[in-house]
Structure formats: C-alpha cells, structure tokens
Design a protein around this motif. Structure first.
Motif, mmCIF file in Angstrom:
data_model
loop_
_atom_site.group_PDB
_atom_site.id
_atom_site.type_symbol
_atom_site.label_atom_id
_atom_site.label_comp_id
_atom_site.label_asym_id
_atom_site.label_seq_id
_atom_site.Cartn_x
_atom_site.Cartn_y
_atom_site.Cartn_z
ATOM 1 N N ASN A 206 0.823 -1.220 0.000
ATOM 2 C CA ASN A 206 0.000 0.000 0.000
ATOM 3 C C ASN A 206 0.856 1.270 0.000
ATOM 4 N N SER A 207 1.739 1.337 -0.989
ATOM 5 C CA SER A 207 2.615 2.501 -1.118
ATOM 6 C C SER A 207 2.404 3.134 -2.497
ATOM 7 N N SER A 208 3.289 4.040 -2.859
ATOM 8 C CA SER A 208 3.194 4.720 -4.149
ATOM 9 C C SER A 208 4.596 4.884 -4.719
ATOM 10 N N ILE A 209 4.662 5.196 -6.000
ATOM 11 C CA ILE A 209 5.963 5.440 -6.623
ATOM 12 C C ILE A 209 6.661 6.603 -5.929
ATOM 13 N N THR A 210 5.899 7.621 -5.555
ATOM 14 C CA THR A 210 6.490 8.783 -4.880
ATOM 15 C C THR A 210 7.167 8.385 -3.575
ATOM 16 N N SER A 211 6.494 7.557 -2.770
ATOM 17 C CA SER A 211 7.091 7.129 -1.496
ATOM 18 C C SER A 211 8.279 6.195 -1.741
ATOM 19 N N CYS A 212 8.203 5.362 -2.783
ATOM 20 C CA CYS A 212 9.325 4.479 -3.117
ATOM 21 C C CYS A 212 10.555 5.300 -3.508
ATOM 22 N N LEU A 213 10.335 6.385 -4.264
ATOM 23 C CA LEU A 213 11.439 7.257 -4.657
ATOM 24 C C LEU A 213 12.028 7.987 -3.452
ATOM 25 N N LYS A 214 11.177 8.378 -2.506
ATOM 26 C CA LYS A 214 11.675 9.033 -1.287
ATOM 27 C C LYS A 214 12.530 8.070 -0.478
ATOM 28 N N ASN A 215 12.082 6.804 -0.381
ATOM 29 C CA ASN A 215 12.878 5.800 0.325
ATOM 30 C C ASN A 215 14.211 5.550 -0.375
ATOM 31 N N ARG A 242 23.360 9.285 1.193
ATOM 32 C CA ARG A 242 22.074 9.344 0.488
ATOM 33 C C ARG A 242 22.316 9.401 -1.022
ATOM 34 N N MET A 243 21.338 8.922 -1.761
ATOM 35 C CA MET A 243 21.401 8.893 -3.215
ATOM 36 C C MET A 243 20.362 9.861 -3.770
ATOM 37 N N LYS A 244 20.815 10.745 -4.658
ATOM 38 C CA LYS A 244 19.873 11.681 -5.286
ATOM 39 C C LYS A 244 20.062 11.648 -6.797
ATOM 40 N N ILE A 245 19.049 12.127 -7.507
ATOM 41 C CA ILE A 245 19.118 12.168 -8.964
ATOM 42 C C ILE A 245 19.728 13.501 -9.387
ATOM 43 N N LYS A 246 20.915 13.421 -9.967
ATOM 44 C CA LYS A 246 21.622 14.633 -10.386
ATOM 45 C C LYS A 246 21.121 15.125 -11.738
ATOM 46 N N GLU A 280 0.749 11.301 -13.835
ATOM 47 C CA GLU A 280 1.691 12.423 -13.825
ATOM 48 C C GLU A 280 2.573 12.282 -12.591
ATOM 49 N N LEU A 281 3.891 12.307 -12.799
ATOM 50 C CA LEU A 281 4.846 12.085 -11.707
ATOM 51 C C LEU A 281 5.785 13.271 -11.589
ATOM 52 N N ARG A 282 5.977 13.720 -10.357
ATOM 53 C CA ARG A 282 6.911 14.822 -10.101
ATOM 54 C C ARG A 282 8.104 14.272 -9.303
ATOM 55 N N LEU A 283 9.289 14.379 -9.885
ATOM 56 C CA LEU A 283 10.498 13.904 -9.200
ATOM 57 C C LEU A 283 10.997 15.002 -8.268
ATOM 58 N N SER A 284 10.996 14.719 -6.984
ATOM 59 C CA SER A 284 11.446 15.738 -6.028
ATOM 60 C C SER A 284 12.816 15.410 -5.441
ATOM 61 N N ASN A 285 13.312 14.181 -5.666
ATOM 62 C CA ASN A 285 14.596 13.799 -5.071
ATOM 63 C C ASN A 285 15.754 14.080 -6.030
ATOM 64 N N THR A 286 15.736 15.304 -6.592
ATOM 65 C CA THR A 286 16.783 15.710 -7.522
ATOM 66 C C THR A 286 17.751 16.667 -6.827
ATOM 67 N N VAL A 287 18.947 16.785 -7.404
ATOM 68 C CA VAL A 287 19.960 17.682 -6.837
ATOM 69 C C VAL A 287 19.511 19.132 -6.967
ATOM 70 N N GLU A 288 18.963 19.477 -8.157
ATOM 71 C CA GLU A 288 18.457 20.840 -8.331
ATOM 72 C C GLU A 288 17.142 21.010 -7.570
ATOM 73 N N ASP A 289 16.842 22.233 -7.245
ATOM 74 C CA ASP A 289 15.597 22.512 -6.522
ATOM 75 C C ASP A 289 14.373 22.298 -7.418
ATOM 76 N N ALA A 290 14.549 22.547 -8.719
ATOM 77 C CA ALA A 290 13.414 22.435 -9.644
ATOM 78 C C ALA A 290 13.014 20.970 -9.822
ATOM 79 N N ASP A 291 11.734 20.687 -9.633
ATOM 80 C CA ASP A 291 11.237 19.321 -9.814
ATOM 81 C C ASP A 291 11.155 18.983 -11.303
#
Length: 366
Positions: A206-215, A242-246, A280-291
């Motif tokens: 019972n999760s989501s892609i967004t929560s999986c990306l945060k983990n 931690r791992m982030k998307i550059k 529609e997916l918004r990537l928030s775990n990026t190095v830049e502030d812009a999603d």
C-alpha cells in the motif's frame, strides 16, 4: 488477426491516429517477456524515430553485420511501413538473434522482462559505441577533405585521450545519480556520480511510486562495522549517505522489485503489493531545486502468482488512447483501467496482474 484488427479499428473509428500502426507480436513459445518490452519501446516515440532514422542511414546489407540493433530496427521498420493499420507481425529474426547471442534467452522457461530490457538497452549502447569508434577511426585515417557523416545525435567526443560516446539511447534513457556521503566528524561531503538507464525501487505494501522514490533517496547512517573511511580525517568515521538524482533522464524507466529472495524459503517470492503509479509524476529527489515532471506512457505487467511462471502484457498510451497488448492481441482500454494493475491491497488476492516496469516521458516546460 483479421477479426481482432477490425474490432480495434472499429473501436477507434475516425479517431484512429493518422500514420500510426497497432500490431500484435507473435509468441514463439515463451516470448511474452520480449513482446511486452518491444511494444513499450515501439511506443517510446523519440526512441522509435531515432531507431528508424538509424535504419534508413544504415540499411545497406553489404556494410552492416546483423546484430540486435539491426534486427530491432528492421522489426520497427516492418511495423511502421505496413499498409494495414492493424494486424500481427512475427518478430522471428529478432528473437532468433537474441537467442543466438545470449544463452539465457534460449530456453523455453519463464524469462524476466526487466532482465531482457536491461540487456537489450546495454547491447544497443555497445553496438552504437563501437560504430562511433569505427567511424571516428576511419575519419582520422582519411584525408581532411573526406569527412564521414555519422548521422545526427550519434557521437560526442571529450578531448583526444578521454573519449565520451553519447548515443541516442543514452540521450533518451540515461540519467545520473549522485551518491553523497557526509562525514559526521568533519562535515566533509564526498560525492560520486554514476549513470543509470533505469531505476530499480524496493516496494512496500500500500505505497506509491512517490514514497518508493523518497525511500530510495532517504538518508542512511553508516556506523559500527559500516563506518566510512574519510579522506580528510584519514580514518573510519560515522557518516550519513544518500542517493539523489543529479540529472533526470528524458525517459524515466522504473523497475519495481516485485521478486524478492526469502531466505527462510530458500527461493524467490513475488510481492503482489499494491503500489500506486500516477499518470503524472513529479520527481522531487533531484539535486536541483526544480522538480522534474513526467507523464506515464507505458507499463509492462507481470501476470501470475510466482516469479518462475506467468505471463507478460503491456499497456501503452498512444495519441491519448490507452491500448492493451497481449502478444498477438491488441485492444483499447479506458484510462481508468490502468489502476487495476497497481497490485493487491491484501496479500491473498485473486488479482495477479501487477505493474512491473513503468515508462515515463519528461514533460518539456513551455
């Protein structure tokens, strides 16, 4: 597929996209893993267009040795050039080449669609890189006036010694991750970059892609036996990692880890967890502030209760219509039907159709 093709054409009616082709793929015993992935790649429009461009530039049989790239390009060309709008094509040449080249896919056992996708993309990259190196060598050995045209988007070179080949496969699928480790004693941050063609995510019930990306990008503390050797401190220290998307890719491929090895059982088990994947997916775990914003356009679905048997189908969005591809059969589905492939809300459920590989295309800001 006469009746089925007519049914599909009738369902779309005058909304059938101009110049588009919807063809099922024949199954050669156990090749649903291959067919489902090929359909998602065919409807990855930038990839398809660049592959067909490669085909038109390199279709002289005397000059090109047969490989997976030429077989795939030939298959896509066959589909796109059909006079009929719908039907069935046998990807025989491609499957024969795949089996000849990799013994993993020779058996008639159940194969893994993600393993195949990974192998295919990396193989295409290797072929294109070799082509680019060969073209560059030929160009350097020829006179300055005899420049060789390698075609668009084919090669980028960084300096005479350190050569970097950027193929159109890279330009579509490759992103960059950065692994940041912060020493908790001196606060020095060590960053290491690595490229990826897809992201494999651990999943929970019972999760989501967004929560999986945060983990995926959550902070992990390195201590006890896992301490980090800090170059500044010249010793092992506690640290946070931690791992982030550059650099987010143009096409984001997300693989859900639905097959988990259970030590007590001594084998793999399929996780039928319900994991919501939004359109529609918004990537928030990026190095830049812009999603980075993405839109879902394809899903490879695993059908079955276990990892060693089952079936693969694919869902594809084409010209604002959702289509269901099951080997030779193609039909339209409602957009709302996509959510039936999120997974089972409870462990024991009759629903065995689960989203396994997700394809998102990045939205271009106007």
């Amino acid at each position: 597929m006469g009746a089925a093709g007519s049914k599909l054409e009738k369902a779309l009616g005058d909304q059938f996209p101009e110049g588009e082709r919807y063809f099922g793929l024949e199954n050669f015993g156990n090749t649903c893993y291959c067919n489902s992935v090929l359909q998602t790649l065919y409807f990855c429009v930038p990839f398809r267009e660049q592959l067909l461009e490669y085909y038109s530039n390199n279709k002289s049989p005397a000059d090109v040795d047969e490989n997976l790239l030429t077989c795939l390009a030939d298959l896509f060309s066959q589909i796109s050039s059909q006079k009929r709008k719908t039907g069935v094509i046998a990807p025989k040449r491609f499957v024969q080449r795949l089996r000849k080249q990799n013994e993993i896919f020779r058996s008639y056992m159940h194969q893994d669609a993600h393993e195949f996708l990974n192998y295919l993309l990396n193989e295409l990259v290797d072929i294109l890189e070799k082509d680019a190196h060969t073209s560059k060598s030929n160009q350097e050995s020829s006179s300055p006036s005899e420049k060789i045209d390698n075609g668009p988007n084919e090669m980028s070179v960084n300096g005479p010694q350190n050569e970097l080949i950027v193929t159109w496969v890279h330009k579509n699928f490759q992103g960059i991750l950065t692994n940041e480790t912060r020493c908790l004693r001196c606060e020095t941050v060590t960053a290491r970059d690595e490229t990826f063609l897809d992201l494999s995510l651990d999943i929970e019930q019972n999760s989501s892609i967004t929560s999986c990306l945060k983990n995926f990008s959550s902070t992990e503390t390195l201590n006890a036996e896992d301490k980090f050797f800090c170059d500044e401190c010249c010793s092992l220290q506690e640290a946070q990692k931690r791992m982030k998307i550059k650099k987010p890719p143009h096409i984001l491929v997300i693989h859900l880890k639905r097959f988990k090895f259970i030590e007590q059982m001594g084998r793999y088990k399929k996780l039928s967890y319900r994991v919501v994947f939004p359109h529609e997916l918004r990537l928030s775990n990026t190095v830049e502030d812009a999603d980075a914003e993405y839109s879902l356009f394809a899903v490879v679905v695993h059908v079955g209760s276990g990892p060693n048997h089952g079936h693969y189908v694919s869902l594809v969005k084409s010209h604002n219509h959702w289509l269901f591809f099951d080997d030779e059969n193609v039909e339209t589905i409602e957009e709302s039907a996509v959510q039936t492939f999120f997974g089972a809300a409870q462990e024991y459920s009759s629903n065995t159709d689960h989203g396994y590989i997700l394809f998102y295309e990045r939205l271009v800001c106007s």
